[in-house]
Design a protein around this motif. Structure first.
Motif, short mmCIF file in Angstrom:
data_model
loop_
_atom_site.label_atom_id
_atom_site.label_comp_id
_atom_site.label_asym_id
_atom_site.label_seq_id
_atom_site.Cartn_x
_atom_site.Cartn_y
_atom_site.Cartn_z
N SER A 133 0.79 -1.28 -0.07
CA SER A 133 -0.04 -0.15 0.00
C SER A 133 0.82 1.45 0.07
O SER A 133 1.99 1.17 0.03
N GLY A 137 -3.40 4.51 1.59
CA GLY A 137 -3.93 3.47 1.90
C GLY A 137 -3.64 3.20 3.42
O GLY A 137 -4.56 2.59 4.18
N ARG A 174 -11.75 3.44 -0.51
CA ARG A 174 -10.52 3.14 -0.68
C ARG A 174 -10.13 1.67 -0.74
O ARG A 174 -9.16 0.92 -1.07
N LEU A 175 -10.45 1.13 0.51
CA LEU A 175 -10.41 -0.15 1.24
C LEU A 175 -11.14 -1.14 0.70
O LEU A 175 -10.80 -2.42 0.56
N GLY A 212 -5.63 -3.20 0.31
CA GLY A 212 -4.83 -1.78 0.70
C GLY A 212 -4.28 -1.20 -0.62
O GLY A 212 -3.56 -0.15 -0.61
N THR A 213 -4.38 -2.04 -1.71
CA THR A 213 -3.57 -1.62 -2.78
C THR A 213 -4.19 -0.46 -3.63
O THR A 213 -5.09 -0.40 -3.45
N PRO A 214 -3.30 0.40 -4.16
CA PRO A 214 -3.72 1.50 -4.80
C PRO A 214 -4.62 0.94 -6.02
O PRO A 214 -4.46 0.08 -6.53
#
Length: 221
Positions: A133, A137, A174-175, A212-214
């Protein structure tokens, strides 16, 4: 209304500090004798759960902070438990310092994560077990930890916990990009996504993880 998916907009260190500021207000209003009560359905008491939250903030900051953050594992600190079944942590709040001391540890660790996230390049990447992340993240992870663990703690303290709905929506986007938001809204969807509650047509989760990865990367759940 059909379920929708939220559009991702930035999650910021200001968001993190706002959520923890609200959490601290709940903690400060709690009676001293309430801290030994179980935190919701967790095996930890309210004190241990807030201590675990502080440790999360510290560890996320530590993971991002090196000039070349690790991509294949955690920064190797020593983890320990203060009792069998208690949280396994690097940072432990001193019980003799009382609730004010516990809150100070939480605020300090949160400040570390916010500061690191603000100063690191958005291109920084670091290992997390739920996907490599970036600073945003890790900030979102800290917020989710605060949101859901304060849900647990508030149940134990007998307090109300009403988090900012806009922040809930942004960390969901985002997550938890795979989770659709229905009429219940982002906060209830987040509680469902983290295994706290069931929703109409959605049985309670017995296991879960965030991604959590972009956005635009293939790693993660």
């Amino acid at each position: 209304m059909s379920p929708t998916r939220l559009t991702s907009t930035p999650v910021t260190p200001d968001d993190l500090e706002e959520v923890v500021r609200l959490a601290v207000a709940v903690c400060r209003a709690a009676p001293a004798g309430a801290w030994s009560r179980p935190a919701g359905e967790l095996e930890w008491d309210c004190w241990e759960t807030v201590g675990h939250l502080a440790d999360d903030m510290f560890c996320y900051a530590l993971q991002l902070a090196p000039p070349a953050p690790p991509l294949d594992g955690h920064v190797p600190t020593v983890l320990s438990r203060l009792r069998p079944g208690g949280p396994k942590e690097t940072v432990h709040a001193e019980r003799d310092a009382g609730p004010d001391g516990l809150i100070q540890v939480l605020e300090g660790c949160t400040g570390l994560l916010a500061a690191v996230a603000r100063t690191k390049s958005p291109e920084t990447r670091a290992h997390h077990c739920h996907g490599i992340s970036d600073p945003e993240g890790f900030t979102a992870m800290g917020i989710v930890e605060a949101l859901v663990h304060m849900y647990d703690v508030a149940k134990g303290l007998g307090a109300a916990w009403e988090p900012p709905l806009d922040i809930c929506g942004r960390v969901m986007a985002r997550l938890f990009r795979d989770v659709a938001i229905g009429e219940e809204g982002a906060w209830q969807a987040l509680l469902w996504a983290t295994g706290r509650i069931e929703l109409p047509g959605r049985p309670r989760r017995t296991s879960w993880r965030w991604n959590g990865t972009p956005e635009g990367t293939d790693d993660g759940a």
